[in-house]
Each structure stands twice: as C-alpha cells, then as structure tokens.
Design an enzyme around this catalytic site. Structure first.
Site, PDB file in Angstrom:
ATOM      1  N   CYS A 171       0.840  -1.203   0.000  1.00 46.97           N
ATOM      2  CA  CYS A 171       0.000   0.000   0.000  1.00 46.97           C
ATOM      3  C   CYS A 171       0.875   1.253   0.000  1.00 46.97           C
ATOM      4  CB  CYS A 171      -0.892  -0.014   1.234  1.00 46.97           C
ATOM      5  SG  CYS A 171      -1.699   1.555   1.550  1.00 46.97           S
TER       6      CYS A 171
ATOM      7  N   ASP B  75     -12.706  18.154  20.432  1.00 46.51           N
ATOM      8  CA  ASP B  75     -12.315  17.364  19.250  1.00 46.51           C
ATOM      9  C   ASP B  75     -13.336  16.236  19.089  1.00 46.51           C
ATOM     10  OD1 ASP B  75     -11.057  16.037  17.192  1.00 46.51           O
ATOM     11  OD2 ASP B  75      -9.286  15.457  18.327  1.00 46.51           O
TER      12      ASP B  75
ATOM     13  N   CYS C 218     -13.295  16.737  12.549  1.00 48.19           N
ATOM     14  CA  CYS C 218     -13.068  15.828  11.418  1.00 48.19           C
ATOM     15  C   CYS C 218     -14.266  15.875  10.466  1.00 48.19           C
ATOM     16  CB  CYS C 218     -12.805  14.417  11.910  1.00 48.19           C
ATOM     17  SG  CYS C 218     -14.102  13.771  12.952  1.00 48.19           S
TER      18      CYS C 218
HETATM   19  N1  SAH Z   1      -8.698  14.160  20.832  1.00 47.17           N
HETATM   20  C1  SAH Z   1      -8.368  12.777  20.609  1.00 47.17           C
HETATM   21  C2  SAH Z   1      -9.496  11.920  20.004  1.00 47.17           C
HETATM   22  C3  SAH Z   1     -10.583  12.610  19.241  1.00 47.17           C
HETATM   23  S1  SAH Z   1     -11.677  11.488  18.429  1.00 47.17           S
HETATM   24  C4  SAH Z   1      -7.132  12.674  19.767  1.00 47.17           C
HETATM   25  O1  SAH Z   1      -6.726  13.623  19.142  1.00 47.17           O
HETATM   26  O2  SAH Z   1      -6.530  11.599  19.733  1.00 47.17           O
HETATM   27  C5  SAH Z   1     -13.189  11.772  19.293  1.00 47.17           C
HETATM   28  C6  SAH Z   1     -13.262  11.071  20.640  1.00 47.17           C
HETATM   29  O3  SAH Z   1     -14.518  11.414  21.229  1.00 47.17           O
HETATM   30  C7  SAH Z   1     -13.242   9.565  20.595  1.00 47.17           C
HETATM   31  O4  SAH Z   1     -12.206   9.123  21.430  1.00 47.17           O
HETATM   32  C8  SAH Z   1     -14.618   9.135  21.126  1.00 47.17           C
HETATM   33  O5  SAH Z   1     -14.571   7.953  21.880  1.00 47.17           O
HETATM   34  C9  SAH Z   1     -14.997  10.307  21.973  1.00 47.17           C
HETATM   35  N2  SAH Z   1     -16.437  10.549  22.209  1.00 47.17           N
HETATM   36  C10 SAH Z   1     -17.473  10.295  21.374  1.00 47.17           C
HETATM   37  N3  SAH Z   1     -18.622  10.781  21.894  1.00 47.17           N
HETATM   38  C11 SAH Z   1     -18.295  11.378  23.071  1.00 47.17           C
HETATM   39  C12 SAH Z   1     -19.053  12.080  24.075  1.00 47.17           C
HETATM   40  N4  SAH Z   1     -20.352  12.248  23.939  1.00 47.17           N
HETATM   41  N5  SAH Z   1     -18.395  12.559  25.129  1.00 47.17           N
HETATM   42  C13 SAH Z   1     -17.056  12.387  25.279  1.00 47.17           C
HETATM   43  N6  SAH Z   1     -16.304  11.726  24.376  1.00 47.17           N
HETATM   44  C14 SAH Z   1     -16.911  11.225  23.284  1.00 47.17           C
END
Ligand code: SAH
Length: 456
Positions: free
Chosen positions: A163, A385, A412
């Site tokens: 890949c 995030d 994202c």
């Molecule tokens: N900031 C981290 C991951 C972001 S991805 C990094 O940069 O690595 C988004 C994250 O939100 C995921 O880990 C997911 O499990 C979490 N998530 C999803 N819904 C949520 C909610 N309602 N409250 C808190 N976390 C949540």
C-alpha cells in the site's frame, strides 16, 4: 438520461466524496475517478430525475490536475478516493469544502471566510505517511492465502502487500506471514463460513522510535507453529512486539477484546513532539504522526497559553491533545466516553511525569455540566475534538455558561463544525482563525482547527 447511455462530459466540479461532477444539458452526473477539468466518456449506471451516477469509461482529454496514481489499485481500493488528483489540487478541494460548509451551514459571508481562513497545512510527503495498517486476509481461487485491502464498499480483497500510504516494512512483514501460512497450511478466515484462522494483520510503526508491532487477529485461541513465524519476523529491524488477538465473533469489528504476547513486549512507544506514548494493539493512536504533530501544534497555538491557565479538553481520546496542552498550561482536564482510552490517557500522563492533567470518563455533555453545576469548575480555554456528529448542544450551552475566553475546535467533519461554530457565534464567540490540516492525503477526509474568542 437513461441507464446505459454513453455520454461525453466535462468535469466542472468535485463532489463531497471526491467524485467528478459534470453536466449534460442541465442534467448532473456524478462520476467516480473523474478529475475536475477532465473531459471523459462515461456510462450512466443509475439515472434519477435530475441527476445520475455514471462510470468513467475513458478519459478523452485529461485535466491539468490529473496525475498517474502511485498505486496500481488506486481506483478499486476503498482506501484512497482521490489519488489521481494532484496533491496540491486535493488540498484546494479540502480548503473549498470547509469554505463551502462555513458559508452554507455556518452562515458566514465570503469576505468573512477570506479574513479567517489560513493556508492549508499540507504534507511534505503525501505517501508512506500511515503508521498503522490493518490488512484483511482471504483466499484466492487456487486456495492460496492472500492479503491486501477491501475494494470500495465491499469485503472483496484486492491482493496488495504494498500500500502506497503505508510504511515500506509492511510488504516484507506480510510476505513473511503469507509464506508461513502456505508452508504450515494455515488458512485465512472466511467471513461467509466463519472457518479459517487468520483474520487480519495489524502493523504499527513508531516513526520516531522505529519500533514495529505485528498483531495477528485470529479466529481461535492459538497460533500453530508460531515459533516459525516469530523466527522470521524478528529478523526485521525494529521488531519490538509480536502478539495475537483472538477474535471469534462474526461481526465486522477487526480486533478481539484482548491480546497475548508471542514475542517481545505488548506495546511500542512513539512520540508526538516531546510527548511519549505507549501504544498497545488495542490502543487508539493517530495514524499520521507527522501531521498530528502539526495539528496539535496548531491547537496549542490557537489556545495561546501563557502557563497559568485551566484548560478543558473535551472528547480527549487517549489524552493526546491534553498532554500536549499540559506542557503549557497550569491544569488540564480531559473528558472521554471510552474507559479504556482514559486508562491509556492516565498511563501516558504518568509516563511523561505530568501531574497537572486529570481525566474524567463520561459524556462531555454530562461530565461538563455536572462539574460546572456541582463544583463550579472554571476554564480559561476549552478545546473540543468531537466525532463526526459534532458537539451536543448541552455541551455547547455549558461551554457558553462557563465563558472561557477562548474555544479551540478541532473537527473531522466541517459540516457539523460549521453548525457548531454558528451556534457558538450566536452566543458570543467569534471565529478568529480557521485552518485545514491534511491528515489523510488521497482520501476525502478533512481535518480543521478553529480558534474562537469570547467577545465582550
Ligand atoms: N482528541 C483525541 C481523540 C478525538 S476522536 C485525539 O486527538 O486523539 C473523538 C473522541 O470522542 C473519541 O475518542 C470518542 O470515543 C470520543 N467521544 C465520542 N462521543 C463522546 C461524548 N459524547 N463525550 C465524550 N467523548 C466522546
């Protein structure tokens, strides 16, 4: 327009999934693999009243943005969507996607957008950037094991050990696994029958440490004659962790619930900036470490910390952004819904000797209001995030009540981002800066960072 019609069409736009868009007498056609600027011959596969989907048959006049794909399977493979578009044009496409959403959904004017948009942060090397790959295993017609990637939207495996987005070591590792399977008559798992042993190979590579992890996901508990595989794999420079993850479920989830060490240790180590992370087969870790460092650097820049701030990092995952922020803040609080991710976050904080970070397990829209109402917690800066669906309004309302001077939104999905910044905008937070950071070249994924400031 009817099904099977053959048309000649100029591609004048790009759809949200990177497909080419062209018009024939006012009728809109969506054509996968056609690049903006191409004149193509296409066959209509599905015709609705005002629009249809066509298959690219022949490029009649190639676009100035059309490039030779690096990978021979770029069109069929589900991993890449826009490899035939020059990388510079891909970045323009991503930038325009954000602008379009800010305008349509966020209600910003073009002038406002021009004022806040900063230039896209692209990759210097848009190939070989992924530190993680999960290769599914299957069986070809003659009964030999194969591995590669799923064709778009299917579970048909395209045999390809090389890949273009992954590291070069993948190929050698996969060839060793396939040879071991052939010599020891070990079968690939078959989704249809539920029989066969080898399901997936997970390979991870620490870009800074050069450590390699191989984890075989197997439909069973034991790997027969494992020593014959190990003996070959440990010849590869950097091999650090060889594990199996038993997964006998018949669903689409790749990894099992646990893993067992076959050789070496159960994790590899890597760095993003100066922060060290331990990564096990089951840990989440950003797949593009070079761009992740730039993305988090941008989040840190937008947070504009002086050292005495209290910062909340909502949706913190394994605490990657939290630890990055903790280098410059007085205190950081992370909130994440997945308990295992918080275990990793705490372990990573200890690993880096950081004692100014603490984590909460739970939903951001529950933990934050509870902490605010019961304990009057405070924030100078809040970083979010969220997953694609964006922030819950309860979460946004609590942010507004807490009134941090700054909000940094990492996103994202620029559609939900535009919706949420509009909501915050109506409640006193003004967008100061917006910047796209490309994390996934050749795919249509768009990552954005926004800086919002509280007015008055
Ligand atoms: N900031 C981290 C991951 C972001 S991805 C990094 O940069 O690595 C988004 C994250 O939100 C995921 O880990 C997911 O499990 C979490 N998530 C999803 N819904 C949520 C909610 N309602 N409250 C808190 N976390 C949540």
């Amino acid at each position: 327009m009817n099904k099977n019609d053959i048309v000649t069409v100029e591609i004048t736009d790009i759809g949200v999934s990177g497909e080419g868009i062209g018009h024939v007498d006012g009728y809109t056609l969506f054509i996968k693999d056609a690049v903006i600027g191409d004149v193509v011959e296409a066959k209509v596969m599905k015709a609705k009243k005002n629009y249809g989907y066509a298959r690219l048959m022949k490029v009649i006049t190639p676009s100035e943005y059309r490039v030779e794909p690096k990978c021979a399977f770029a069109r069929r493979c589900g991993g890449c969507q826009i490899q035939e578009m020059s990388y510079d044009r891909q970045l323009v496409f991503k930038d325009q996607k954000i602008r379009g959403n800010l305008e349509r959904i966020g209600g910003f004017t073009k002038d406002q957008i021009d004022t806040v948009m900063q230039p896209v942060v692209g990759m210097e090397h848009p190939f070989g950037y992924r530190n993680k790959a999960q290769f599914p295993f299957g069986t070809e017609k003659e009964g030999n094991p194969i591995t590669g990637f799923y064709a778009g939207r299917t579970h048909d495996i395209i045999a390809n050990t090389d890949c273009a987005l992954g590291v070069e070591q993948n190929k050698e590792i996969l060839e060793i696994i396939l040879q071991y399977m052939r010599e020891n008559k070990i079968k690939s798992y078959d989704e249809k029958t539920g029989k066969g042993l080898i399901r997936h190979a997970l390979i991870r590579y620490g870009f800074k440490t050069k450590e390699i992890m191989v984890c075989l996901v197997i439909n069973g508990k034991k790997l027969p004659k494992a020593e014959r595989l190990i003996e070959k794999l440990i010849q590869i420079e950097g091999m650090t962790s060889i594990t199996i993850s038993p997964n006998t479920r018949r669903d689409n989830v790749i990894m099992g619930d646990s893993y067992e060490i076959l050789w070496g240790q159960g994790y590899i180590t890597d760095y993003i900036g100066n922060v060290k992370y331990q990564i096990s087969p089951l840990s989440f870790y950003q797949v593009n470490p070079v761009q992740t460092e730039k993305l988090y650097g941008l989040a840190l820049e937008y947070a504009d910390l002086k050292g005495d701030e209290t910062v909340w990092d909502l949706y913190c995952g394994i605490g990657t952004i939290s630890l990055f922020l903790a280098q410059k803040a007085k205190q950081v609080y992370g909130v994440e819904i997945v308990p295992q991710a918080i275990e990793d976050a705490r372990a990573n904080a200890r690993l880096n000797g950081m004692d100014n970070v603490s984590f909460f397990v739970g939903k951001a829209e529950e933990v934050l209001p509870e902490q605010y109402e019961k304990h009057q917690v405070y924030a100078d800066v809040i970083v979010v995030d969220p997953p694609r669906k964006g922030c819950d309004t309860v979460c946004l309302d609590t942010i507004v009540k807490m009134g941090p001077k700054r909000v940094v939104y990492v996103s994202c999905d620029s559609a939900t981002l535009a919706r949420d910044v509009k909501y915050l905008g109506e409640r006193g937070y003004q967008v100061e800066k917006v910047r796209c950071c490309d994390m996934f070249g050749h795919s249509t994924h768009v990552e954005t960072v926004v800086k919002l400031e509280r007015k008055n």
